[in-house]
Scaffold this motif. Sequence first.
Motif, mmCIF file in Angstrom:
data_model
loop_
_atom_site.group_PDB
_atom_site.id
_atom_site.type_symbol
_atom_site.label_atom_id
_atom_site.label_comp_id
_atom_site.label_asym_id
_atom_site.label_seq_id
_atom_site.Cartn_x
_atom_site.Cartn_y
_atom_site.Cartn_z
ATOM 1 N N ALA A 1 28.961 -53.887 -59.905
ATOM 2 C CA ALA A 1 28.123 -53.346 -58.794
ATOM 3 C C ALA A 1 28.348 -53.238 -57.864
ATOM 4 O O ALA A 1 28.327 -52.988 -56.578
ATOM 5 N N VAL A 2 27.656 -52.096 -57.906
ATOM 6 C CA VAL A 2 27.102 -50.862 -57.670
ATOM 7 C C VAL A 2 25.776 -51.192 -57.524
ATOM 8 O O VAL A 2 25.229 -51.143 -55.607
ATOM 9 N N ASN A 3 24.705 -52.221 -57.645
ATOM 10 C CA ASN A 3 23.864 -52.878 -57.257
ATOM 11 C C ASN A 3 24.341 -53.399 -56.161
ATOM 12 O O ASN A 3 23.415 -53.743 -55.253
ATOM 13 N N ALA A 4 25.264 -54.153 -55.918
ATOM 14 C CA ALA A 4 25.581 -54.886 -55.467
ATOM 15 C C ALA A 4 26.094 -54.710 -53.251
ATOM 16 O O ALA A 4 25.536 -54.918 -52.468
ATOM 17 N N TYR A 5 26.894 -53.719 -54.494
ATOM 18 C CA TYR A 5 27.688 -52.567 -52.678
ATOM 19 C C TYR A 5 25.940 -51.420 -52.850
ATOM 20 O O TYR A 5 26.823 -50.599 -51.650
ATOM 21 N N GLY A 6 25.420 -50.992 -53.580
ATOM 22 C CA GLY A 6 24.390 -49.805 -53.679
ATOM 23 C C GLY A 6 25.435 -48.590 -53.559
ATOM 24 O O GLY A 6 26.648 -48.270 -53.543
ATOM 25 N N LEU A 7 24.203 -47.863 -54.609
ATOM 26 C CA LEU A 7 25.331 -46.898 -55.106
ATOM 27 C C LEU A 7 26.094 -45.706 -53.848
ATOM 28 O O LEU A 7 26.518 -45.033 -54.486
ATOM 29 N N ALA A 8 25.262 -46.025 -52.340
ATOM 30 C CA ALA A 8 25.482 -44.969 -52.178
ATOM 31 C C ALA A 8 27.082 -45.324 -51.554
ATOM 32 O O ALA A 8 27.741 -44.272 -50.576
ATOM 33 N N ASN A 9 26.936 -46.541 -51.556
ATOM 34 C CA ASN A 9 28.344 -46.754 -51.100
ATOM 35 C C ASN A 9 29.532 -46.998 -52.252
ATOM 36 O O ASN A 9 30.957 -47.067 -51.795
ATOM 37 N N LEU A 10 29.125 -47.088 -53.836
ATOM 38 C CA LEU A 10 30.442 -47.010 -54.526
ATOM 39 C C LEU A 10 29.477 -46.980 -55.811
ATOM 40 O O LEU A 10 28.367 -47.312 -56.444
ATOM 41 N N SER A 11 29.765 -45.333 -55.703
ATOM 42 C CA SER A 11 29.290 -44.965 -57.419
ATOM 43 C C SER A 11 30.054 -46.164 -58.742
ATOM 44 O O SER A 11 30.891 -46.254 -58.887
ATOM 45 N N ALA A 12 29.782 -45.309 -59.962
ATOM 46 C CA ALA A 12 30.011 -45.599 -61.188
ATOM 47 C C ALA A 12 31.341 -45.668 -61.100
ATOM 48 O O ALA A 12 31.719 -46.482 -61.628
ATOM 49 N N SER A 13 31.425 -44.481 -61.309
ATOM 50 C CA SER A 13 32.921 -43.439 -61.481
ATOM 51 C C SER A 13 33.629 -44.957 -60.282
ATOM 52 O O SER A 13 35.202 -44.763 -61.217
ATOM 53 N N ASP A 14 33.705 -44.958 -59.261
ATOM 54 C CA ASP A 14 34.661 -45.271 -58.510
ATOM 55 C C ASP A 14 34.726 -46.751 -59.032
ATOM 56 O O ASP A 14 35.737 -47.556 -58.742
ATOM 57 N N ALA A 15 33.705 -47.817 -59.212
ATOM 58 C CA ALA A 15 33.986 -48.768 -59.870
ATOM 59 C C ALA A 15 34.534 -49.025 -61.646
ATOM 60 O O ALA A 15 35.146 -49.977 -61.363
ATOM 61 N N THR A 16 34.098 -47.997 -61.900
ATOM 62 C CA THR A 16 35.271 -48.060 -63.287
ATOM 63 C C THR A 16 36.670 -48.059 -62.825
ATOM 64 O O THR A 16 37.719 -48.523 -63.250
ATOM 65 N N ASP A 17 36.977 -46.717 -62.334
ATOM 66 C CA ASP A 17 38.253 -46.843 -61.198
ATOM 67 C C ASP A 17 38.660 -48.242 -60.878
ATOM 68 O O ASP A 17 39.717 -48.637 -60.945
ATOM 69 N N VAL A 18 38.223 -49.047 -60.146
ATOM 70 C CA VAL A 18 38.458 -50.208 -59.530
ATOM 71 C C VAL A 18 38.633 -51.114 -60.520
ATOM 72 O O VAL A 18 40.324 -51.957 -60.850
ATOM 73 N N LEU A 19 38.452 -51.237 -61.354
ATOM 74 C CA LEU A 19 38.334 -51.579 -62.608
ATOM 75 C C LEU A 19 39.423 -51.697 -63.857
ATOM 76 O O LEU A 19 40.339 -52.539 -63.495
ATOM 77 N N LEU A 20 39.810 -50.276 -63.779
ATOM 78 C CA LEU A 20 40.566 -49.921 -64.186
ATOM 79 C C LEU A 20 42.353 -50.401 -63.963
ATOM 80 O O LEU A 20 43.181 -50.747 -63.914
#
Length: 174
Positions: free
Chosen positions: A34-53
């Motif tokens: 997710a972070v690679n696709a959206y870019g770290l400037a647009n999606l942080s690892a923390s935000d990605a895991t929040d979405v998964l949860l």
Amino acid sequence: IDASDAMGVLEASAKASAAGLGDTATIADAVTSAVNAYGLANLSASDATDVLLATVREGKAEPTQLADSIGRVIAPAQNLGVAFDQVGAALATMSVVGLDASEGATALRGILMALERPTVKQTKVLDQMGMSLTQIRSVVRDQGLLPAMTMLANGAKNLGDEAITSLFGNVRAL
């Protein structure tokens, strides 16, 4: 993920693993995709895991299956401008109506691929509905996936059941 950002991914993945989302490696794979696709400037690892949860919390998908299957929809979603939280929302919704995470990811990928690379038949149906692919993509990007899908469903109602079948000829997307 750059080495300087890897610890953030690992930390967020470990927290999600502790919350029951699956093993750290599987979660880290989904998060980095997710972070690679959206870019770290647009999606942080923390935000990605929040979405998964949130996807697991709001839906009925098996957490490990979600983490394993979400990667199949990330690239086409990002290409169309579908935000990662909308991907999660779509998968949660599909799970609530009975699809498991793998089936939901397959269905969502089929929908996104139809919008990304429509056939001549799909383009003709959109024309009959008074819509264009550019217009649908703009709605996806500016308003979200749900308003675009609602717009397509409403347009198809006026043409009959065959129109929606023509738009999403792939039975999984349909």
